[in-house]
Design an enzyme around this catalytic site. Sequence first.
Site: not given
Ligand SMILES: NC(=O)c1ccc[n+]([C@@H]2O[C@H](COP(=O)([O-])OP(=O)(O)OC[C@H]3O[C@@H](n4cnc5c(N)ncnc54)[C@H](O)[C@@H]3O)[C@@H](O)[C@H]2O)c1
Length: 351
Positions: A112, A134, A176, A218, A228, A232, A236, A239, A243, A255
């Site tokens: 939990r 999140k 972003e 942020k 949210e 917040r 977006n 977005h 999306h 993204h």
């Molecule tokens: N929680 C939130 O508020 C929030 C906000 C925005 C996005 N997200 C989530 O984040 C994810 C997108 O994040 P992302 O763009 O980092 O994608 P990701 O985690 O899929 O990483 C993208 C690629 O980069 C590689 N990578 C990461 N760091 C690296 C480094 N230093 N060197 C080489 N390769 C590296 C990863 O292995 C992957 O192949 C999505 O799942 C999205 O839903 C969450």
Amino acid sequence: MTVILVKAERTYPVTLTNSWTLELQRSFADRTRVAVIVSEGYSPDLSELRDSDSELHVFTVPDGEDGKTIATLTKLWNWLGAAGFTRSDLIVGIGGGAITDLAGFAAASWLRGIDWVAVPTSLAGMVDASVGGKTGINSDYGKNLIGAFHSPVGVVIDTSFLQSLSDRDFAAGMAEVIKCGFISDPKILDVAASHSVDSLRNSPDVITELIQRAVSVKAQVVASDFKENLAREVLNYGHTLGHAIEIHAKYQLRHGEAVAIGLVYAAELAAARGLISSTELDLHRSILSSYGLPITFERQAWPKLLPLLALDKKARGNTVRFVALNGIGKTVRLEDLTSAELDAAYERISS
Ligand SMILES: NC(=O)c1ccc[n+]([C@@H]2O[C@H](COP(=O)([O-])OP(=O)(O)OC[C@H]3O[C@@H](n4cnc5c(N)ncnc54)[C@H](O)[C@@H]3O)[C@@H](O)[C@H]2O)c1
């Protein structure tokens, strides 16, 4: 070292450092066990972490969205159980946003809720995914549908991780950062406009400044509306169409790439209403495209994108709501857009 405090259900530090292992090890104090979650796609050298007094357990999951599944989470829960993880132990996610989302949700759901630390290694992870509390995984019905608000006890950002990040992922993260400039901190736009992915890679002070500014934007928004409700929503910006494009393109676009198109679309809507000038509209196109980000989308996709807009989190009932600008750094909500306005703006971003 710079520390930004995020005030959410708990107050936690986002630390920008050039020694992530040292900083992370501080959070190991008094933890019997530490679970480090990394991806098959990317993991930094973890050997220095093994010097700590805590038992270190490393769990490697599939890369990207493939790791944000119920199957991976089930394995992770079983693994935490087998290793005897208790409430006073710690989970650490080291990787892109997919890893920090998964690690955070594992921490939210195990016993939990146990403590966790995010060590984002992608630019998107540093400025967006790891900050804000999140956490979650994907369901068969869509992205991030299963999750919880569960802030980390700390976020450790070290820009040296970015050296190995691909240009494409670097640029996607910049979308972003640029968004934060448009909604709240115009200085970001000045700095971003005079750099490129290459020049930022060679200017650690500048990328650090951009990350710090974006995280501060942020953090401020999250502090005013952790769960949210309404405030917040400004995060977006770009977005709503973004999306829809991500879903339509079956997540083949990053993204940040989909958001870049969505930012230009939202700017078109605002410009048509006279809320922003043509110069401010052009600024969206010039900054985003200077990072190689897409700013147009297929004309024939529009009939398929329209119904997807209604699925967006900002849709209330049948009304599509957009975050738009009323000048740089000022946001408004547009709720009364006509089909003609939506169509006309899309025509202007069509390719
Ligand atoms: N929680 C939130 O508020 C929030 C906000 C925005 C996005 N997200 C989530 O984040 C994810 C997108 O994040 P992302 O763009 O980092 O994608 P990701 O985690 O899929 O990483 C993208 C690629 O980069 C590689 N990578 C990461 N760091 C690296 C480094 N230093 N060197 C080489 N390769 C590296 C990863 O292995 C992957 O192949 C999505 O799942 C999205 O839903 C969450």
